[in-house]
Design a protein around this motif. Structure first.
Motif, short mmCIF file in Angstrom:
data_model
loop_
_atom_site.label_atom_id
_atom_site.label_comp_id
_atom_site.label_asym_id
_atom_site.label_seq_id
_atom_site.Cartn_x
_atom_site.Cartn_y
_atom_site.Cartn_z
N GLU A 24 -62.41 -4.39 25.20
CA GLU A 24 -63.05 -5.63 24.78
C GLU A 24 -63.08 -5.66 23.25
O GLU A 24 -63.51 -4.70 22.62
CB GLU A 24 -64.47 -5.69 25.34
CG GLU A 24 -65.30 -6.85 24.84
CD GLU A 24 -66.76 -6.71 25.21
OE1 GLU A 24 -67.29 -7.63 25.83
OE2 GLU A 24 -67.38 -5.67 24.88
N ARG A 25 -62.61 -6.75 22.65
CA ARG A 25 -62.68 -6.95 21.19
C ARG A 25 -63.51 -8.18 20.95
O ARG A 25 -63.17 -9.26 21.44
CB ARG A 25 -61.28 -7.09 20.59
CG ARG A 25 -60.48 -5.81 20.64
CD ARG A 25 -59.07 -5.96 20.08
NE ARG A 25 -58.40 -4.67 20.05
CZ ARG A 25 -57.76 -4.16 21.11
NH1 ARG A 25 -57.72 -4.82 22.24
NH2 ARG A 25 -57.17 -2.97 21.02
N GLU A 26 -64.59 -8.03 20.18
CA GLU A 26 -65.57 -9.11 20.12
C GLU A 26 -66.18 -9.26 18.73
O GLU A 26 -66.41 -8.28 18.03
CB GLU A 26 -66.68 -8.81 21.13
CG GLU A 26 -67.86 -9.73 21.11
CD GLU A 26 -69.01 -9.17 21.94
OE1 GLU A 26 -68.89 -9.18 23.18
OE2 GLU A 26 -70.00 -8.70 21.37
N VAL A 41 -64.93 -5.73 13.80
CA VAL A 41 -64.71 -6.20 15.17
C VAL A 41 -65.18 -5.09 16.12
O VAL A 41 -64.76 -3.94 16.01
CB VAL A 41 -63.23 -6.53 15.42
CG1 VAL A 41 -63.01 -6.91 16.89
CG2 VAL A 41 -62.77 -7.66 14.51
N LYS A 42 -66.07 -5.45 17.06
CA LYS A 42 -66.56 -4.46 18.02
C LYS A 42 -65.51 -4.25 19.11
O LYS A 42 -65.02 -5.21 19.71
CB LYS A 42 -67.86 -4.96 18.67
CG LYS A 42 -68.48 -3.95 19.63
CD LYS A 42 -69.63 -4.54 20.42
CE LYS A 42 -70.86 -4.72 19.59
NZ LYS A 42 -72.02 -5.14 20.42
N GLU A 43 -65.16 -2.98 19.35
CA GLU A 43 -64.19 -2.63 20.38
C GLU A 43 -64.81 -1.61 21.31
O GLU A 43 -65.43 -0.65 20.87
CB GLU A 43 -62.91 -2.05 19.76
CG GLU A 43 -62.17 -3.03 18.88
CD GLU A 43 -60.82 -2.50 18.40
OE1 GLU A 43 -60.50 -1.33 18.72
OE2 GLU A 43 -60.10 -3.25 17.73
N GLU A 73 -63.85 -13.43 21.76
CA GLU A 73 -63.35 -12.22 22.38
C GLU A 73 -61.85 -12.31 22.60
O GLU A 73 -61.34 -13.32 23.09
CB GLU A 73 -64.06 -12.00 23.73
CG GLU A 73 -63.73 -10.68 24.39
CD GLU A 73 -64.52 -10.47 25.66
OE1 GLU A 73 -63.94 -9.88 26.60
OE2 GLU A 73 -65.69 -10.89 25.74
N GLN A 95 -57.65 -10.74 21.25
CA GLN A 95 -56.83 -10.38 20.10
C GLN A 95 -56.84 -11.54 19.11
O GLN A 95 -56.69 -12.69 19.51
CB GLN A 95 -55.39 -10.11 20.54
CG GLN A 95 -55.21 -8.85 21.35
CD GLN A 95 -55.21 -7.60 20.48
OE1 GLN A 95 -55.45 -7.66 19.27
NE2 GLN A 95 -54.96 -6.46 21.08
#
Length: 195
Positions: free
Chosen positions: A5-7, A77-79, A136, A138
Motif C-alpha cells: 500500500e502506498r498512501e 509516502v507511507k508504504e 493511494e 503508484q
C-alpha cells in the motif's frame, strides 16, 4: 510479503470542492459514501509493538478483514504490506479472534467515499475530527499535487495518532475515534457538522 500500500493523507477543508475537482478531472466514483465502523484487534499489544494492524471493518459493502504491516516512509509516502479480503461474517471472525486471545484494542469510525483516477484511488473521509483525503497507488505525489496538496502537508500519522493529538486539547473525548452521539447518515452531506 504481499501487496504494498502506498498512501498520502491530507487534511481537507472542503470535501465538496475536492469532489467537484475529482469529477472535473474525470475520476469515477467506485464506492459511494458509506458509514464505516472499524475494530482493531490485538493480543497483549504484540501487533502494536510490531507496528502492525489487524482490522475488522463493517461498511456499506459488508465485512472485510485487513492486515497491515509496519509502515515505512519513502519521500513522505507511507508504504506498508497490506492484505485485505471480504468475509461473510465479521461476527464469526471476531469470535475466532477471541478464542485465539485477541481483543478489540481500538475502534474508529468514518464516512468514506472512494474515487478512481487512473491508477490512483482517492478516498474522501469525514471523521469525528474533520475531513481528510487519502491518495493511494503508484504516483500519489503527482496526483495529490494536481489537486493542490503539497507533499510537505501530508500527515504521517495514522488516524489513531491524529486522534491522540486532537484529544490532547479536548479531555472529554473517548480513546476511540467514534461519532457522538450516533453515526451520521451516509446519505447526508459529508460536509456538514464537522468539528
Amino acid at each position: 510479503a504481499g501487496p504494498i500500500e502506498r498512501e498520502l493523507k491530507f487534511r481537507v477543508k472542503d470535501l465538496a470542492a475536492l469532489r467537484r475537482a475529482l469529477e472535473s478531472a474525470g475520476a469515477t466514483l467506485v464506492t459511494p459514501r458509506a458509514f464505516e465502523d472499524n475494530r482493531v484487534w490485538d493480543r497483549g499489544g504484540e501487533l502494536r509493538e510490531r507496528g502492525c494492524v489487524l482490522r475488522l471493518r463493517r461498511d456499506g459493502r459488508g465485512d472485510r478483514l485487513t492486515f497491515k504491516g509496519q509502515a515505512q516512509f519513502v519521500d513522505r509516502v507511507k508504504e506498508r504490506v497490506e492484505h485485505e479480503t471480504p468475509i461473510d461474517s465479521g461476527d464469526t471472525v471476531a469470535a475466532i479472534f477471541g478464542e485465539l486471545g485477541f481483543e478489540i484494542s481500538r475502534r474508529y469510525q468514518k464516512v468514506r467515499e472512494e474515487w478512481q483516477l487512473g491508477e490512483i484511488l482517492v478516498a474522501l473521509d469525514r471523521t469525528p475530527m474533520g475531513s481528510f483525503a487519502e491518495f493511494e497507488g503508484q504516483g500519489v505525489r503527482e496526483c495529490a499535487r494536481r489537486f493542490g496538496f503539497e507533499i510537505e502537508q501530508a500527515e504521517s500519522g495514522s488516524y489513531f495518532d491524529l486522534w491522540e493529538d486532537y484529544r490532547r486539547d479536548r479531555p472529554g473525548l473517548t480513546e476511540d475515534m467514534i461519532f457522538d452521539p450516533s453515526p451520521p447518515e451516509a446519505t447526508s452531506s459529508p460536509d456538514q457538522g464537522e468539528p
